[in-house]
Design an enzyme around this catalytic site. Structure first.
Site, mmCIF file in Angstrom:
data_model
loop_
_atom_site.group_PDB
_atom_site.id
_atom_site.type_symbol
_atom_site.label_atom_id
_atom_site.label_comp_id
_atom_site.label_asym_id
_atom_site.label_seq_id
_atom_site.Cartn_x
_atom_site.Cartn_y
_atom_site.Cartn_z
ATOM 1 N N ASN A 150 -4.619 -3.531 -0.342
ATOM 2 C CA ASN A 150 -3.649 -2.439 -0.321
ATOM 3 C C ASN A 150 -4.271 -1.089 0.013
ATOM 4 O OD1 ASN A 150 -4.529 -3.486 -3.005
ATOM 5 N ND2 ASN A 150 -3.828 -1.491 -3.701
ATOM 6 N N GLN A 178 0.799 -7.258 0.348
ATOM 7 C CA GLN A 178 0.643 -6.345 1.489
ATOM 8 C C GLN A 178 0.685 -7.064 2.834
ATOM 9 O OE1 GLN A 178 0.887 -3.196 1.454
ATOM 10 N NE2 GLN A 178 0.593 -2.738 -0.708
ATOM 11 N N CYS A 324 -7.004 8.992 -11.129
ATOM 12 C CA CYS A 324 -7.267 9.950 -12.192
ATOM 13 C C CYS A 324 -7.176 9.237 -13.531
ATOM 14 C CB CYS A 324 -6.260 11.084 -12.131
ATOM 15 S SG CYS A 324 -6.672 12.442 -13.218
HETATM 16 C C1 LIG Z 1 2.079 -3.243 -5.095
HETATM 17 C C2 LIG Z 1 1.173 -4.400 -5.207
HETATM 18 C C3 LIG Z 1 1.276 -5.308 -6.279
HETATM 19 C C4 LIG Z 1 2.240 -5.108 -7.424
HETATM 20 O O1 LIG Z 1 3.580 -5.305 -7.057
HETATM 21 P P1 LIG Z 1 4.733 -4.729 -8.040
HETATM 22 O O2 LIG Z 1 5.994 -5.299 -7.487
HETATM 23 O O3 LIG Z 1 4.664 -3.245 -7.943
HETATM 24 O O4 LIG Z 1 4.425 -5.230 -9.399
HETATM 25 C C5 LIG Z 1 0.421 -6.371 -6.318
HETATM 26 N N1 LIG Z 1 -0.496 -6.558 -5.352
HETATM 27 C C6 LIG Z 1 -0.630 -5.727 -4.307
HETATM 28 C C7 LIG Z 1 -1.647 -6.006 -3.264
HETATM 29 C C8 LIG Z 1 0.192 -4.613 -4.198
HETATM 30 O O5 LIG Z 1 0.045 -3.776 -3.179
#
Ligand SMILES: *Cc1c(COP(=O)(O)O)cnc(C)c1O
Length: 389
Positions: A150, A178, A324
């Site tokens: 991500n 992602q 942070c």
């Molecule tokens: C955003 C994200 C998550 C978490 O998903 P949520 O629906 O916000 O709980 C898990 N893994 C990756 C790689 C993400 O980018």
């Protein structure tokens, strides 16, 4: 002022088509899909269609799709299911660069009697595959490796890893939150056993996720109660959101081409121009194996938070490479795992695009960023020191 939204790896706009598909299920069509009457049963039929739409996006069978409340729940369910289905196995393999949804759970399990191996990455964020394979053992309950990171957009060779892991009879899970919708995924032709996705990263609403569970994979439910989701997750379904997820899955297939051509070209333009116009800037991550929408750029010797604040004055939304925590600015665990120097990790900005971004927005950012960086560097003691050194 309409924001220039370049933070799509954090969350995405719900597509207007998705909103439209969902609306009736908040008002007229409020039936419970498990009810015996036709009023509820009709909602059940639409839910079934949504399951098929998600299955089509993933090249899966509808009965392999489990709807959850988010990506985090999908990750947690997969890892818990594997360890509870194999109670005699006490070893887990994951990576140093996972999302907190996997990272924090694995750290918690490491504090509670599990042996957890965290696979390291190199300077470009590429996994040490030999290290991973060397640590597979008869005691390993699950291997969990994200499909794409991500923060940097780096894509990992999960299909190749899954094949090797399956040869050893070990369960393989991938957090594909992602990756889905940005690169092709076909579970029919894959060795991956479980796969997590999240609605709000895919132009569906927040609060809905999916866990793909390959037919035949040993599974232990987490929520017990009613018979929803084939007895694998009790609780009355989040009908409107699931229906939105189905529509978003359809749109993702239609937009994949645009994502990989137009959006990729916009990302490349932004990146090339910023690297050209801003001295001492560099890409974080593997420039080759990368999502088409993401670029993480390090602007050395300044603070990411300060950059974000100045960008915010122009309505430009992005993320920084630090978190942070407890009042101190720690560079992110991903950039640290890659060995990005402190002075670069601190000034890292992630721009993540979507199909809704335009060339005008990119041109605006290209114009505004260099003076922002220059202004902050003039105030930075590190910049002057760095220049002398
Ligand atoms: C955003 C994200 C998550 C978490 O998903 P949520 O629906 O916000 O709980 C898990 N893994 C990756 C790689 C993400 O980018």
């Amino acid at each position: 002022m309409k924001p220039i939204y370049m933070d799509n790896n954090a969350t995405t706009r719900v597509a207007p088509e998705v909103v439209e598909a969902m609306l009736p299920y908040f008002s007229d069509l409020y039936g419970n899909p498990s009810s015996m009457h036709a009023f509820g049963g009709n909602v059940g039929a639409t839910l079934k269609a949504a399951r098929e739409q998600v299955a089509t996006l993933l090249g899966a069978m509808p009965e392999e799709i489990l709807f959850t409340s988010c990506g985090t729940e999908s990750d947690s369910t997969a890892i818990h299911a594997a360890i509870r289905a194999n109670p005699d196995k006490r070893h887990i393999i994951t990576t140093r660069v996972e999302h907190p949804a996997v990272k924090s759970l694995c750290e918690h399990l490491a504090d509670n009697g599990y042996r957890v191996t965290f696979v390291p990455v190199d300077r470009l964020g590429r996994l040490d595959l030999d290290f991973l394979y060397k640590h597979l053992s008869d005691d390993t309950a699950i291997v969990s490796v994200m499909w794409a990171n991500n923060e940097t957009g780096t894509i990992f060779p999960v299909e190749e890893i899954a094949r090797k892991v399956r040869e050893r009879g070990i369960v393989f899970h991938s957090d594909a939150v992602q990756a889905v919708g940005k690169i092709p995924i076909n579970m029919a032709d894959s060795s991956i056993d479980m796969l997590s996705i999240s609605g709000h990263k895919l132009h569906a609403p927040k609060g809905v996720g999916v866990l793909y569970i390959r037919k035949g994979t040993k599974f232990a439910p987490f929520l017990m109660g009613g018979h929803q989701e084939f007895g694998r997750r009790a609780g009355t379904e989040n009908t409107a959101s699931i229906i939105g997820m189905g529509r978003a899955a359809q749109l993702a297939m239609e937009c994949m081409q645009d994502e990989n051509t137009r959006v990729r070209a916009l990302r490349d333009k932004l990146e090339t121009e910023l690297l050209k116009r801003v001295p001492k800037s560099m890409i974080n991550g593997d420039p080759e194996n990368r999502l088409p929408n993401t670029t993480s750029i390090a602007f050395e010797y300044i603070e990411g938070e300060a950059i974000l604040l100045l960008m915010d004055q122009y309505g430009i939304c992005a993320s920084s490479g630090s978190a942070c925590t407890s009042g101190s600015l720690e560079p992110s665990h991903v950039l640290r795992a890659m060995g990005v120097p402190f002075t670069a990790a601190h000034g890292s900005i992630r721009y993540s695009l979507s199909i809704y971004n335009t060339e005008e927005e990119i041109d605006f950012i290209i114009e505004k960023m260099p003076p922002i960086i220059e202004r902050l560097r003039q105030m930075s003691p590190f910049w002057k020191e760095g220049m002398i050194a």
